[in-house]
Write an enzyme that holds these catalytic residues in place. Structure first.
Site, PDB file in Angstrom:
ATOM      1  N   LYS A  53     -16.529  60.718 -57.007  1.00  0.00           N
ATOM      2  CA  LYS A  53     -17.515  61.758 -57.330  1.00  0.00           C
ATOM      3  C   LYS A  53     -17.583  62.755 -56.181  1.00  0.00           C
ATOM      4  O   LYS A  53     -17.846  62.378 -55.048  1.00  0.00           O
ATOM      5  CB  LYS A  53     -18.885  61.113 -57.585  1.00  0.00           C
ATOM      6  N   ASP A  70     -33.991  60.617 -62.839  1.00  0.00           N
ATOM      7  CA  ASP A  70     -33.198  61.340 -63.839  1.00  0.00           C
ATOM      8  C   ASP A  70     -32.621  60.306 -64.812  1.00  0.00           C
ATOM      9  O   ASP A  70     -31.442  60.301 -65.141  1.00  0.00           O
ATOM     10  CB  ASP A  70     -32.077  62.124 -63.151  1.00  0.00           C
TER      11      ASP A  70
END
Ligand code: ADP
Ligand code: MG
Length: 380
Positions: free
Chosen positions: A123, A230
């Site tokens: 990532k 989130d």
């Protein structure tokens, strides 16, 4: 969006990386790094440096820009990617490159392979570049050091993600295995499954079980003193056995945050409304903030990872989650010094200044840009 062309990495010489690293170091104190400063940090003759800089620009690892007061070079996203990848390669975490599997709001995700050919997930965090939220606040907060702030924010975002992933993993929360991180990059295990957003067909009992498991995860994290922040169908992977695995941690907050209850309820409501929408499932049972038994706080482990309280504040402000003090006084200095040490250590490892390793340890106060220049001059 520039695709990562890894073959370029093979053609870059030691000198190319030395110049690239010099620009990275120069950017801690300069929006644009003049060629003469790059030459002096890299300790290369200025004649030689110009050709290297030109080639790095041609490969789009650097860009040359005209500033108000002087012209100079800055790292591009790609340049920063290559520095991180080279380090991850030399640490043995990554040895081959595969396809891009995701473009998140604030990241690019690739499949990579390690030495054993095992597929992993890479990532790349991208913060502070394009920002539609709270642009004004950010500008005030980071003041003039806007250019350096994307490097800083992307780096601390990766650092936070790695630290939280590890601390959660150690406490039995199902998350990917954190493997390695460098600069703005995190290497983790590749989850065998699909994001919840792509799951349409589940039986009635499967829906109920998954709902309960997800609410339990929110509570378990809450009891550890943290809120995901989130927790939605894009950040929950479902394994081939139907088990949830939580991803995406840069926005996590403490249950002591002033808005903790709001973040907690928002996470709970995300799951409730998704299950209603997708599976037409509603339950009377859902957790409340007041019912948390906050037993273990992960703070100690997180700060031991080097992710400081100041970085935590800077990141939440940089992401537009918190409002910063608008005094324009950016607190990058301390962490910048630490980053400079990190960079120097990498240079040391690459035996550009081998002797240095045995002679002395670095302390943050040693390392301003001048100190860095001097050390490199002395030992290379
Ligand atoms: P962002 O912060 O940009 O939202 P995420 O961490 O949520 O980034 O990742 C974006 C997407 O990439 C996810 O929705 C998921 O599809 C994929 N992804 C991320 N991490 C993994 C992983 N470890 N294994 C498999 N897929 C992943
Ligand atoms: Mg996400």
């Amino acid at each position: 969006m520039g695709k990562l062309n890894v073959t370029v990495l093979r053609y870059l010489t030691k000198e190319d990386f030395r110049v690239l690293t010099a620009i990275e170091m120069g950017m801690k104190n300069h929006e644009l790094v003049p060629a003469s400063l790059a030459a002096s940090i890299a300790n290369l003759r200025s004649g030689g440096v110009h050709k290297l800089l030109r080639d790095l620009c041609k490969n789009r690892l650097l860009s040359y820009e005209r500033g108000k007061r002087y012209d100079g070079y800055r790292l591009t996203n790609m340049g920063y990617d290559y520095l991180a990848l080279k380090t991850l390669c030399s640490k043995g975490a990554v040895s081959s490159f595969g396809n891009q599997i995701g473009v998140g709001k604030e990241s690019n995700i690739y499949i990579v392979g390690n030495d054993e050919g095992e597929p992993l997930c890479l990532k790349l965090h991208r913060l502070g570049r394009i920002c539609f939220r709270n642009i004004k606040e950010k500008r005030d907060y980071h003041g003039k050091r806007h250019q350096a702030s994307w490097l800083y924010l992307s780096r601390i975002s990766a650092m936070k993600e790695f630290a939280y992933m590890k601390a959660l993993k150690d406490r039995g929360i199902p998350v990917p295995n954190p493997i390695e991180h460098n600069r703005h990059c995190v290497v983790m295990s590749l989850v065998d499954g699909h994001p919840l957003s792509k799951i349409y067909e589940l039986s009635g009992t499967e829906v109920e079980t998954l709902y309960d498991e997800l609410m339990n995860l929110i509570v378990q994290m809450g009891n550890l003193g943290v809120i995901h922040g989130d927790f939605n169908e894009f950040n929950i992977m479902v394994s081939s056995e139907g088990k949830p695995i939580v991803i995406d941690f840069p926005q996590m907050v403490s249950t002591n945050h002033v808005n903790a209850q709001m973040f907690f309820e928002r996470d709970v409501n995300c799951i409730r409304s998704f299950f209603k929408r997708r599976f037409d499932y509603e339950s009377e049972l859902y957790p409340t903030f007041d019912s948390l038994k906050r037993e273990d706080v992960m703070d100690v482990e997180i700060s031991a990872s080097g992710f400081t309280k100041q970085m935590a504040v800077d990141l939440l402000v940089g992401m537009g989650i918190d409002e910063g003090q608008s005094d324009g006084d950016c607190s990058e200095n301390e962490s910048d010094d630490e980053n400079a040490i990190e960079t120097l250590k990498e240079l040391v490892e690459e035996s550009l200044c081998e002797q240095f390793k045995s002679d002395r340890e670095l302390s943050p106060s040693d390392v301003g840009i001048t100190a860095a220049q001097k050390l490199l001059k002395d030992f290379s």
